[in-house]
Design a protein around this motif. Structure first.
Motif, PDB file in Angstrom:
ATOM      1  N   VAL A   1       0.829  -1.205   0.000  1.00  0.00           N
ATOM      2  CA  VAL A   1       0.000   0.000   0.000  1.00  0.00           C
ATOM      3  C   VAL A   1       0.861   1.252   0.000  1.00  0.00           C
ATOM      4  CG1 VAL A   1      -1.735   1.297   1.297  1.00  0.00           C
ATOM      5  CG2 VAL A   1      -1.888  -1.191   1.156  1.00  0.00           C
ATOM      6  N   TRP A   2       0.427   2.239  -0.755  1.00  0.00           N
ATOM      7  CA  TRP A   2       1.066   3.556  -0.779  1.00  0.00           C
ATOM      8  C   TRP A   2      -0.026   4.603  -0.733  1.00  0.00           C
ATOM      9  CZ3 TRP A   2       5.732   4.977   0.318  1.00  0.00           C
ATOM     10  CH2 TRP A   2       6.190   6.244  -0.027  1.00  0.00           C
ATOM     11  N   ALA A   3       0.265   5.777  -0.231  1.00  0.00           N
ATOM     12  CA  ALA A   3      -0.735   6.836  -0.149  1.00  0.00           C
ATOM     13  C   ALA A   3      -0.096   8.191  -0.408  1.00  0.00           C
ATOM     14  CB  ALA A   3      -1.419   6.827   1.225  1.00  0.00           C
ATOM     15  N   ALA A   4      -0.936   9.148  -0.764  1.00  0.00           N
ATOM     16  CA  ALA A   4      -0.464  10.506  -1.031  1.00  0.00           C
ATOM     17  C   ALA A   4      -1.636  11.466  -0.879  1.00  0.00           C
ATOM     18  CB  ALA A   4       0.139  10.599  -2.439  1.00  0.00           C
ATOM     19  N   ASN A   5      -1.388  12.724  -1.194  1.00  0.00           N
ATOM     20  CA  ASN A   5      -2.403  13.768  -1.012  1.00  0.00           C
ATOM     21  C   ASN A   5      -3.396  13.737  -2.173  1.00  0.00           C
ATOM     22  OD1 ASN A   5      -1.320  15.367   1.433  1.00  0.00           O
ATOM     23  ND2 ASN A   5       0.462  15.119   0.112  1.00  0.00           N
ATOM     24  N   GLY A   6      -4.300  12.791  -2.122  1.00  0.00           N
ATOM     25  CA  GLY A   6      -5.260  12.587  -3.192  1.00  0.00           C
ATOM     26  C   GLY A   6      -4.721  11.604  -4.218  1.00  0.00           C
ATOM     27  N   SER A   7      -5.626  10.922  -4.923  1.00  0.00           N
ATOM     28  CA  SER A   7      -5.180   9.947  -5.911  1.00  0.00           C
ATOM     29  C   SER A   7      -4.453  10.599  -7.068  1.00  0.00           C
ATOM     30  CB  SER A   7      -6.365   9.116  -6.422  1.00  0.00           C
ATOM     31  OG  SER A   7      -7.341   9.940  -7.019  1.00  0.00           O
TER      32      SER A   7
ATOM     33  N   LEU B   1      -8.324  -5.475  -7.530  1.00  0.00           N
ATOM     34  CA  LEU B   1      -7.468  -5.914  -6.427  1.00  0.00           C
ATOM     35  C   LEU B   1      -7.293  -7.433  -6.439  1.00  0.00           C
ATOM     36  CD1 LEU B   1      -9.000  -3.713  -3.595  1.00  0.00           C
ATOM     37  CD2 LEU B   1      -6.685  -3.465  -4.518  1.00  0.00           C
ATOM     38  N   SER B   2      -8.322  -8.138  -6.881  1.00  0.00           N
ATOM     39  CA  SER B   2      -8.259  -9.600  -6.905  1.00  0.00           C
ATOM     40  C   SER B   2      -7.251 -10.118  -7.927  1.00  0.00           C
ATOM     41  CB  SER B   2      -9.643 -10.180  -7.215  1.00  0.00           C
ATOM     42  OG  SER B   2     -10.073  -9.794  -8.518  1.00  0.00           O
ATOM     43  N   LEU B   3      -6.806  -9.253  -8.837  1.00  0.00           N
ATOM     44  CA  LEU B   3      -5.859  -9.655  -9.880  1.00  0.00           C
ATOM     45  C   LEU B   3      -4.406  -9.381  -9.509  1.00  0.00           C
ATOM     46  CD1 LEU B   3      -7.720  -8.307 -13.064  1.00  0.00           C
ATOM     47  CD2 LEU B   3      -7.831 -10.595 -12.061  1.00  0.00           C
ATOM     48  N   LEU B   4      -4.167  -8.761  -8.368  1.00  0.00           N
ATOM     49  CA  LEU B   4      -2.797  -8.372  -8.016  1.00  0.00           C
ATOM     50  C   LEU B   4      -1.826  -9.549  -7.867  1.00  0.00           C
ATOM     51  CD1 LEU B   4      -3.411  -5.456  -5.480  1.00  0.00           C
ATOM     52  CD2 LEU B   4      -2.386  -5.285  -7.759  1.00  0.00           C
ATOM     53  N   PRO B   5      -2.211 -10.666  -7.248  1.00  0.00           N
ATOM     54  CA  PRO B   5      -1.234 -11.760  -7.087  1.00  0.00           C
ATOM     55  C   PRO B   5      -0.679 -12.227  -8.431  1.00  0.00           C
ATOM     56  CG  PRO B   5      -3.138 -12.127  -5.684  1.00  0.00           C
ATOM     57  CD  PRO B   5      -3.489 -10.975  -6.570  1.00  0.00           C
ATOM     58  N   GLY B   6       0.639 -12.281  -8.518  1.00  0.00           N
ATOM     59  CA  GLY B   6       1.286 -12.753  -9.730  1.00  0.00           C
ATOM     60  C   GLY B   6       1.397 -11.727 -10.838  1.00  0.00           C
ATOM     61  N   ARG B   7       0.972 -10.488 -10.567  1.00  0.00           N
ATOM     62  CA  ARG B   7       1.054  -9.429 -11.582  1.00  0.00           C
ATOM     63  C   ARG B   7       1.801  -8.226 -10.992  1.00  0.00           C
ATOM     64  NH1 ARG B   7      -3.997 -11.826 -12.278  1.00  0.00           N
ATOM     65  NH2 ARG B   7      -4.364 -12.616 -14.417  1.00  0.00           N
TER      66      ARG B   7
ATOM     67  N   ARG C   1       3.293  -5.769 -12.208  1.00  0.00           N
ATOM     68  CA  ARG C   1       3.211  -4.471 -12.880  1.00  0.00           C
ATOM     69  C   ARG C   1       1.789  -3.918 -12.901  1.00  0.00           C
ATOM     70  NH1 ARG C   1       7.645  -4.754 -17.838  1.00  0.00           N
ATOM     71  NH2 ARG C   1       9.346  -5.544 -16.547  1.00  0.00           N
ATOM     72  N   LEU C   2       0.903  -4.518 -12.153  1.00  0.00           N
ATOM     73  CA  LEU C   2      -0.471  -4.035 -12.026  1.00  0.00           C
ATOM     74  C   LEU C   2      -0.582  -3.152 -10.786  1.00  0.00           C
ATOM     75  CD1 LEU C   2      -3.515  -4.034 -12.756  1.00  0.00           C
ATOM     76  CD2 LEU C   2      -3.719  -6.146 -11.416  1.00  0.00           C
ATOM     77  N   VAL C   3      -1.217  -2.007 -10.955  1.00  0.00           N
ATOM     78  CA  VAL C   3      -1.426  -1.054  -9.863  1.00  0.00           C
ATOM     79  C   VAL C   3      -2.912  -0.721  -9.798  1.00  0.00           C
ATOM     80  CG1 VAL C   3      -0.900   1.249  -8.972  1.00  0.00           C
ATOM     81  CG2 VAL C   3       0.861  -0.053 -10.199  1.00  0.00           C
ATOM     82  N   VAL C   4      -3.485  -0.725  -8.602  1.00  0.00           N
ATOM     83  CA  VAL C   4      -4.884  -0.349  -8.416  1.00  0.00           C
ATOM     84  C   VAL C   4      -4.929   0.872  -7.507  1.00  0.00           C
ATOM     85  CG1 VAL C   4      -7.175  -1.084  -7.658  1.00  0.00           C
ATOM     86  CG2 VAL C   4      -5.591  -2.758  -8.647  1.00  0.00           C
TER      87      VAL C   4
ATOM     88  N   LEU D   1      -2.931   3.465  -3.219  1.00  0.00           N
ATOM     89  CA  LEU D   1      -2.871   2.388  -4.203  1.00  0.00           C
ATOM     90  C   LEU D   1      -2.466   1.097  -3.536  1.00  0.00           C
ATOM     91  CD1 LEU D   1       0.333   1.619  -4.753  1.00  0.00           C
ATOM     92  CD2 LEU D   1       0.276   3.625  -6.196  1.00  0.00           C
ATOM     93  N   ALA D   2      -2.719   0.016  -4.263  1.00  0.00           N
ATOM     94  CA  ALA D   2      -2.217  -1.302  -3.883  1.00  0.00           C
ATOM     95  C   ALA D   2      -1.472  -1.870  -5.083  1.00  0.00           C
ATOM     96  CB  ALA D   2      -3.354  -2.225  -3.465  1.00  0.00           C
ATOM     97  N   ALA D   3      -0.321  -2.450  -4.835  1.00  0.00           N
ATOM     98  CA  ALA D   3       0.521  -2.976  -5.914  1.00  0.00           C
ATOM     99  C   ALA D   3       1.571  -3.898  -5.300  1.00  0.00           C
ATOM    100  CB  ALA D   3       1.185  -1.837  -6.681  1.00  0.00           C
TER     101      ALA D   3
END
Length: 358
Positions: free
Chosen positions: A86-92, A206-212, A214-217, A235-237
């Protein structure tokens, strides 16, 4: 007086316009997809107490890794997401900017599918990343075949997939996201700013993150959480993506007050999200009643409705504004966009618009 043209700004910024959603003092603002429901008083009290506590040590820099906040965001997201992802910032928007700073830049290109969120192309420009586009299918949908063909033809370093899409409200199926991930050589960013407004049980990327890796949600607390003024996007990545963002973020970019407020709000997540069903109901009501007024609303999975069949969008926009109602002219011929507000706001919008048609 010196004008912008007199300054030595970058050549690729000349002639461009900044993000320009109208800011006008109106009684009913339905133009920027805010959650128009107030935050519950118990949450206001908790956030206030948390911020007051944080103020007592505001003479010190905040936690640079915002560890507690990331833990709460990971818990909220579920889907097996861990804090390190997980990462966060001042707005998406800042999250997206950091992604393009890390993975875009001069000599690289980012693919989008307009009409889509205008800040994607603006952030691309501000980071010196070439913005390239491809067409959607009918009714603003995006099939796996159409998306894959665009990726293979344009060979982008970054792909933006916005679901539900802004400004159309159109969801993108997981099959399209999977197909793009399979052929894209770079980063695939799925912008899920409005994900909470999708039908109950609708799967997230989010369900597609495992094994990918280079995918960022990306997500935001601005919409469903009614926290737009607090400015918290995330984000989650794969953890390696998070490591890349550490290279471009500014030191201590999330203030202690922002972290405290967001954690307090997340501790009341079920209560904060109680308005989601009510907003969905008003969105669906807009689709039905706009059609009854003779317009052509598009099906939406977000908290807004794009409607066509508008003979003169600017005149309609102005008429509503004269009645203290602000919606959005997105520049799409024959279309306007309206946020799903409270029942009272929706009723007044529809009544005023109906009077214009008489």
């Amino acid at each position: 007086m010196t004008s912008l043209d007199d300054l030595p700004i970058r050549d690729d910024l000349r002639g461009q316009s900044p993000y320009g959603a109208p800011q006008k003092p109106v009684r009913i603002a339905l133009n920027v997809n805010e959650n128009t429901h107030p935050i519950p008083e118990v949450v206001v009290a908790h956030v206030t107490a948390a911020v007051e506590h944080a103020l007592r040590t505001v003479n010190r820099y905040p936690d640079r890794e915002f560890t507690t906040l990331r833990e709460h965001l990971a818990t909220y997201l579920g889907e097996g997401v861990e804090r390190e992802q997980v990462w966060a910032a001042n707005g998406s928007n800042e999250v997206i900017q950091q992604l393009l700073q890390a993975f875009g830049g001069p000599g690289r290109r980012v693919l989008g599918f307009p009409p889509t969120y205008s800040m994607h192309s603006i952030i691309a420009s501000s980071t010196g990343t070439e913005w390239v586009t491809a067409e959607r299918d009918d009714e603003f949908r995006l099939s796996p075949a159409t998306a894959v063909a665009a990726v293979e033809r344009l060979d982008p370093d970054i792909v933006f997939l916005c679901t539900p899409n802004n400004p159309t409200g159109t969801p993108i199926g997981l099959d399209t996201i999977e197909a793009v991930c399979a052929v894209a050589r770079g980063i695939v960013i799925v912008d899920e700013a409005y994900a909470e407004f999708l039908p109950e049980g609708e799967p997230s990327a989010l369900s597609l993150l495992p094994g990918r890796p280079r995918l960022v949600v990306s997500r935001t607390m601005s919409k469903a959480f009614a926290f737009a003024g607090a400015r918290l996007g995330y984000l989650a990545a794969d953890p390696a993506v998070v490591d890349a963002l550490r290279l471009v973020r500014l030191p201590y970019h999330l203030s202690a007050l922002t972290q405290a407020a967001a954690v307090a709000a997340l501790q009341h997540a079920p209560l904060m999200l109680e308005t989601v069903d009510a907003i969905r109901a008003q969105r669906d009501r807009l689709v039905v009643e706009l059609a009854a007024l003779g317009y052509a609303p598009h099906a939406s999975g977000a908290n807004f409705v794009l409607f066509g069949g508008v003979d003169d969008p600017q005149a309609t926009f102005q008429y509503l504004l004269e009645h203290d109602i602000l919606i959005r002219d997105i520049g799409l011929p024959g279309h306007l966009r309206v946020t799903a507000g409270t029942p009272e706001e929706t009723t007044e919008f529809l009544e005023v618009l109906g009077r214009m048609n008489r």
